[in-house]
Design an enzyme around this catalytic site. Structure first.
Site, mmCIF file in Angstrom:
data_model
loop_
_atom_site.group_PDB
_atom_site.id
_atom_site.type_symbol
_atom_site.label_atom_id
_atom_site.label_comp_id
_atom_site.label_asym_id
_atom_site.label_seq_id
_atom_site.Cartn_x
_atom_site.Cartn_y
_atom_site.Cartn_z
ATOM 1 N N ASP A 169 -4.715 5.087 6.090
ATOM 2 C CA ASP A 169 -5.272 6.330 6.916
ATOM 3 C C ASP A 169 -6.380 5.890 7.838
ATOM 4 O O ASP A 169 -5.913 5.244 8.746
ATOM 5 C CB ASP A 169 -5.897 7.322 5.519
ATOM 6 C CG ASP A 169 -6.450 8.491 6.045
ATOM 7 O OD1 ASP A 169 -5.862 8.964 7.269
ATOM 8 O OD2 ASP A 169 -7.156 9.147 5.144
ATOM 9 N N PHE A 180 -2.363 15.991 4.490
ATOM 10 C CA PHE A 180 -2.602 15.329 3.284
ATOM 11 C C PHE A 180 -1.177 15.539 2.304
ATOM 12 O O PHE A 180 -0.692 16.578 2.100
ATOM 13 C CB PHE A 180 -3.768 16.541 2.326
ATOM 14 C CG PHE A 180 -4.178 15.526 1.241
ATOM 15 C CD1 PHE A 180 -4.954 14.437 1.350
ATOM 16 C CD2 PHE A 180 -3.672 15.754 -0.015
ATOM 17 C CE1 PHE A 180 -5.392 13.665 0.309
ATOM 18 C CE2 PHE A 180 -3.898 15.216 -1.132
ATOM 19 C CZ PHE A 180 -4.815 14.048 -1.122
ATOM 20 N N ARG A 194 1.775 12.695 -8.707
ATOM 21 C CA ARG A 194 2.276 11.222 -8.295
ATOM 22 C C ARG A 194 3.794 11.144 -8.661
ATOM 23 O O ARG A 194 4.248 10.471 -8.095
ATOM 24 C CB ARG A 194 1.447 10.066 -9.237
ATOM 25 C CG ARG A 194 0.142 9.941 -8.759
ATOM 26 C CD ARG A 194 -0.346 8.843 -9.633
ATOM 27 N NE ARG A 194 -2.190 8.796 -9.501
ATOM 28 C CZ ARG A 194 -2.816 8.275 -8.698
ATOM 29 N NH1 ARG A 194 -2.152 7.725 -7.583
ATOM 30 N NH2 ARG A 194 -4.165 8.316 -8.669
ATOM 31 N N GLU A 208 0.675 -1.255 0.070
ATOM 32 C CA GLU A 208 0.096 -0.033 0.013
ATOM 33 C C GLU A 208 0.953 1.174 0.037
ATOM 34 O O GLU A 208 1.840 1.180 0.721
ATOM 35 C CB GLU A 208 -0.904 0.086 1.328
ATOM 36 C CG GLU A 208 -1.902 -1.080 1.340
ATOM 37 C CD GLU A 208 -3.135 -0.477 0.533
ATOM 38 O OE1 GLU A 208 -3.062 0.571 -0.118
ATOM 39 O OE2 GLU A 208 -4.385 -0.965 0.890
ATOM 40 N N ASP A 209 0.254 2.290 -0.586
ATOM 41 C CA ASP A 209 1.195 3.428 -0.535
ATOM 42 C C ASP A 209 0.744 4.160 0.759
ATOM 43 O O ASP A 209 1.948 4.639 1.444
ATOM 44 C CB ASP A 209 0.478 4.595 -1.613
ATOM 45 C CG ASP A 209 -0.709 4.630 -1.913
ATOM 46 O OD1 ASP A 209 -1.688 4.026 -1.113
ATOM 47 O OD2 ASP A 209 -1.443 5.332 -2.378
HETATM 48 P P1 IMP Z 1 -8.143 4.850 4.037
HETATM 49 O O1 IMP Z 1 -9.087 3.851 3.318
HETATM 50 O O2 IMP Z 1 -8.590 5.969 4.934
HETATM 51 O O3 IMP Z 1 -6.961 4.009 4.689
HETATM 52 O O4 IMP Z 1 -7.425 5.266 2.685
HETATM 53 C C1 IMP Z 1 -7.455 4.823 1.624
HETATM 54 C C2 IMP Z 1 -6.827 5.933 0.439
HETATM 55 O O5 IMP Z 1 -7.032 7.486 0.718
HETATM 56 C C3 IMP Z 1 -5.289 5.725 0.294
HETATM 57 O O6 IMP Z 1 -5.054 4.582 -0.560
HETATM 58 C C4 IMP Z 1 -5.280 7.057 -0.497
HETATM 59 O O7 IMP Z 1 -5.662 6.741 -1.636
HETATM 60 C C5 IMP Z 1 -6.167 7.807 0.008
HETATM 61 N N1 IMP Z 1 -5.569 9.085 0.774
HETATM 62 C C6 IMP Z 1 -5.355 8.899 2.139
HETATM 63 N N2 IMP Z 1 -4.649 9.773 2.786
HETATM 64 C C7 IMP Z 1 -4.042 10.486 1.705
HETATM 65 C C8 IMP Z 1 -3.084 11.751 1.409
HETATM 66 O O8 IMP Z 1 -2.352 12.065 2.412
HETATM 67 N N3 IMP Z 1 -2.632 11.838 0.137
HETATM 68 C C9 IMP Z 1 -3.147 11.246 -0.750
HETATM 69 N N4 IMP Z 1 -4.110 10.042 -0.741
HETATM 70 C C10 IMP Z 1 -4.372 9.688 0.233
#
Ligand code: IMP
Length: 184
Positions: free
Chosen positions: A106, A156, A169, A102-103
Site C-alpha cells: 500500500d 480496501f 482471510r 507480500e499480500d
Molecule cells: P503499507 O505499509 O501501507 O504498504 O501497508 C501494509 C499493510 O497494510 C499490509 O500488509 C496490510 O496488512 C494492510 N493493508 C493495506 N491495504 C489493505 C487492504 O486493502 N486490505 C487489507 N489490508 C490492507
C-alpha cells in the site's frame, strides 16, 4: 452452506480462478529467474500465508520458506511505517537469495522496513513479490519490487489472506467490503 461473511462483500475484484492463474504465472517467472539459486521465500504473517503457500506449491524449482511476524504501530489511516518484529526468521539469510512475499503493498512503508532489516543481513539478493499493489498510495520509493500479481485501485480489499479485523482471510477471492461493515 453459504458463508455468512459473503454478505459483507460489495464486489468481487479478483475471482478465485483468476488468482490461481496469476499465481501460476508468477511461479513460472520465478522458476525462470531463480533456477539453481535455491531461493528462500520469506512470508510476513499473517496476510501473506495464503498467497505464499499457493505460490510455493506451484514452483518447480528447489526453494525454502520462512516467516516473520510483525505488528504495525498506529492504525491503517495513520501508517508510520514503524513496525515491531514479533517473530524473526528461523534461518540465516546471509548469502541467500531472498524473495520477500507480500499480500499487498500500500504505502510501502512496511515493506521498506522489512527490506532494511533483511538487507542488513547481507543476502546474496533481495527482491519483493507482491500479490497486490496499490501503487497510487505509494510513499516509500525504491522498493525492489520484482513481481506484481495485480495492480488494484485505492479500495480496501479482503480475502485470500487479507483481513478486516482478523476476518475474511479465508475467502477464495479478493473483494471489496461493504461500506456499512467498513465504517461500523
Ligand atoms: P503499507 O505499509 O501501507 O504498504 O501497508 C501494509 C499493510 O497494510 C499490509 O500488509 C496490510 O496488512 C494492510 N493493508 C493495506 N491495504 C489493505 C487492504 O486493502 N486490505 C487489507 N489490508 C490492507
Amino acid at each position: 452452506m453459504t458463508d455468512p461473511l459473503l454478505f459483507d462483500i460489495a464486489e468481487v475484484l479478483i475471482a478465485s480462478d483468476r488468482l490461481q492463474e496469476r499465481v501460476g504465472e508468477l511461479a513460472r517467472a520465478i522458476d525462470r529467474d531463480y533456477a539453481a539459486l535455491r531461493p528462500v521465500l520469506v512470508g510476513v504473517l499473517r496476510g501473506s500465508v495464503y498467497f505464499l503457500v499457493d505460490l510455493s506449491r506451484q514452483l518447480r524449482i528447489p526453494h525454502e520458506i520462512d516467516f516473520m511476524a510483525i505488528a504495525a504501530y498506529g492504525t491503517r489511516h495513520a501508517t508510520t511505517g514503524a513496525v515491531r518484529l514479533l517473530k524473526d526468521l528461523e534461518d540465516e539469510v546471509t548469502d541467500r537469495h531472498v524473495l520477500l512475499v507480500e499480500d499487498i503493498i500500500d504505502t510501502g512503508l512496511t515493506a521498506s522496513y522489512l527490506v532494511r532489516l533483511l538487507r542488513a543481513r547481507r543476502p546474496a539478493s533481495l527482491a519483493i513479490c507482491t500479490l497486490l499493489d496499490k501503487r497510487t498510495r505509494r510513499i516509500a520509493e525504491d522498493l525492489p519490487i520484482r513481481y506484481v500479481g495485480f495492480e488494484i485501485p485505492d479500495r480496501f480489499v479482503v480475502g485470500y489472506g487479507l483481513d478486516f479485523r482478523q476476518l475474511y482471510r479465508n475467502l477464495p477471492f479478493v473483494g471489496v467490503l461493504r461500506e456499512e461493515v467498513f465504517n461500523d
